[in-house]
Design a protein around this motif. Structure first.
Motif, short mmCIF file in Angstrom:
data_model
loop_
_atom_site.label_atom_id
_atom_site.label_comp_id
_atom_site.label_asym_id
_atom_site.label_seq_id
_atom_site.Cartn_x
_atom_site.Cartn_y
_atom_site.Cartn_z
N UNK A 2 -61.69 59.73 -36.33
CA UNK A 2 -61.06 60.12 -35.08
C UNK A 2 -59.57 60.35 -35.32
N UNK A 3 -59.09 61.53 -34.96
CA UNK A 3 -57.66 61.85 -35.05
C UNK A 3 -57.06 61.77 -33.65
N UNK A 4 -56.05 60.94 -33.46
CA UNK A 4 -55.42 60.75 -32.16
C UNK A 4 -53.97 61.21 -32.23
N UNK A 5 -53.62 62.21 -31.41
CA UNK A 5 -52.24 62.68 -31.32
C UNK A 5 -51.49 61.85 -30.30
N UNK A 6 -50.38 61.28 -30.72
CA UNK A 6 -49.57 60.43 -29.83
C UNK A 6 -48.18 61.04 -29.66
N UNK A 7 -47.71 61.00 -28.44
CA UNK A 7 -46.34 61.45 -28.13
C UNK A 7 -45.64 60.34 -27.36
N UNK A 8 -45.60 59.18 -27.99
CA UNK A 8 -44.97 58.02 -27.37
C UNK A 8 -45.94 57.11 -26.65
N UNK A 9 -47.22 57.52 -26.53
CA UNK A 9 -48.19 56.68 -25.84
C UNK A 9 -48.64 55.52 -26.72
N UNK A 10 -49.37 54.61 -26.09
CA UNK A 10 -49.97 53.47 -26.79
C UNK A 10 -51.47 53.52 -26.60
N UNK A 11 -52.20 53.33 -27.69
CA UNK A 11 -53.64 53.17 -27.61
C UNK A 11 -54.01 51.83 -28.22
N UNK A 12 -55.23 51.40 -28.00
CA UNK A 12 -55.75 50.21 -28.67
C UNK A 12 -56.90 50.64 -29.57
N UNK A 13 -56.97 50.06 -30.74
CA UNK A 13 -58.00 50.43 -31.71
C UNK A 13 -58.49 49.19 -32.44
N UNK A 14 -59.68 49.30 -33.00
CA UNK A 14 -60.25 48.23 -33.78
C UNK A 14 -59.30 47.83 -34.90
N UNK A 66 -64.33 53.65 -39.17
CA UNK A 66 -64.92 52.36 -39.51
C UNK A 66 -66.22 52.58 -40.27
N UNK A 67 -66.20 52.33 -41.56
CA UNK A 67 -67.37 52.38 -42.43
C UNK A 67 -68.13 53.70 -42.33
N UNK A 68 -67.41 54.80 -42.15
CA UNK A 68 -67.99 56.15 -42.13
C UNK A 68 -69.01 56.35 -41.02
N UNK A 69 -68.94 55.53 -39.97
CA UNK A 69 -69.86 55.72 -38.84
C UNK A 69 -69.37 56.88 -37.98
N UNK A 70 -70.31 57.44 -37.17
CA UNK A 70 -69.98 58.56 -36.29
C UNK A 70 -69.14 58.07 -35.10
N UNK A 71 -68.31 58.95 -34.58
CA UNK A 71 -67.45 58.63 -33.44
C UNK A 71 -67.82 59.55 -32.27
N UNK A 72 -68.02 58.96 -31.10
CA UNK A 72 -68.30 59.72 -29.88
C UNK A 72 -67.26 59.36 -28.83
N UNK A 73 -66.68 60.36 -28.18
CA UNK A 73 -65.70 60.14 -27.12
C UNK A 73 -66.41 60.06 -25.77
#
Length: 202
Positions: A2-14, A66-73
């Motif tokens: 997953x590629x996340x573009x940030x412009x000053x925002x905050x996200x939470x991730x594993x 994470x361990x090459x698993x698939x990502x779904x939004x």
């Protein structure tokens, strides 16, 4: 990935899911409360539902996996997503997490006493072994799911555990599908095309 573009925002991730980033990023582990406060942390400890998240803030792009698993939004518009904590990769910063108790019915499937709920407005990224499949549930078409293939669900759904234990099961002649989750109501259930191993270990 997953590629996340940030412009000053905050996200939470594993925690530990960052594999690369471009630009300026700061990473902060959320500690024992996971952003849910002390009460939320205690609920998780009692229920045995663990989740360790980090906050990522910055300008640029961060890559998560994470361990090459698939990502779904999964977009949430005031909805609530229910998922195992191990199936969550990342959350928009404004989404709230909590614990939903499922009771003793979860023990027999290896899910434990509780599951994680994510609610609010934003996007959640969930993990699956193989591409996650979204199956619609309507009042006319209830759905039964193998607990090993379950990833998460959202909507106005009632979850029950259905058992099909008979003499064939006892003699080892059953299909191996003697326990299923049954969903009734209106919503979406996410399943994966591979069964988890070791889910029945408690």
């Amino acid at each position: 990935m997953l590629a996340v573009d940030l412009a000053g925002e905050t996200i939470r991730a594993l925690n530990g899911s960052m594999v690369a980033y471009e630009g300026q990023m700061t990473f902060k582990r959320q500690g024992m409360t996971g952003g849910e406060g002390l009460r939320g942390a205690l609920k998780r400890r009692i229920a045995g539902e663990g989740i360790t998240l980090m906050e990522i803030t910055g300008q640029g792009t961060v890559y998560l996996a994470s361990e090459a698993t698939e990502v779904t939004l999964v977009p949430l518009n005031g909805d609530t997503l229910f998922a195992e904590s191990e199936s969550l990769l990342a959350l928009d910063g404004q989404l709230q997490t909590g614990v939903q108790f499922v009771g003793l019915r979860g023990m027999g499937t290896g899910q434990g006493l509780a599951t994680t709920k994510v609610q609010g407005h934003g996007t959640a990224a969930i993990l699956s072994h193989g591409p996650a499949i979204a199956l619609e549930v309507t009042p006319q078409t209830p759905l039964c799911v193998d607990p090993h293939a379950y990833v998460g669900h959202l909507g106005q759904l009632q979850q029950d555990v259905v058992t099909d234990v008979n003499w064939r099961t006892v003699l080892g002649q059953g299909s191996g599908e003697s326990v299923q989750f049954r969903y009734q109501g209106h919503g979406i259930v996410y399943v994966q095309p591979a069964e988890r191993t070791g889910i029945l270990e408690i």
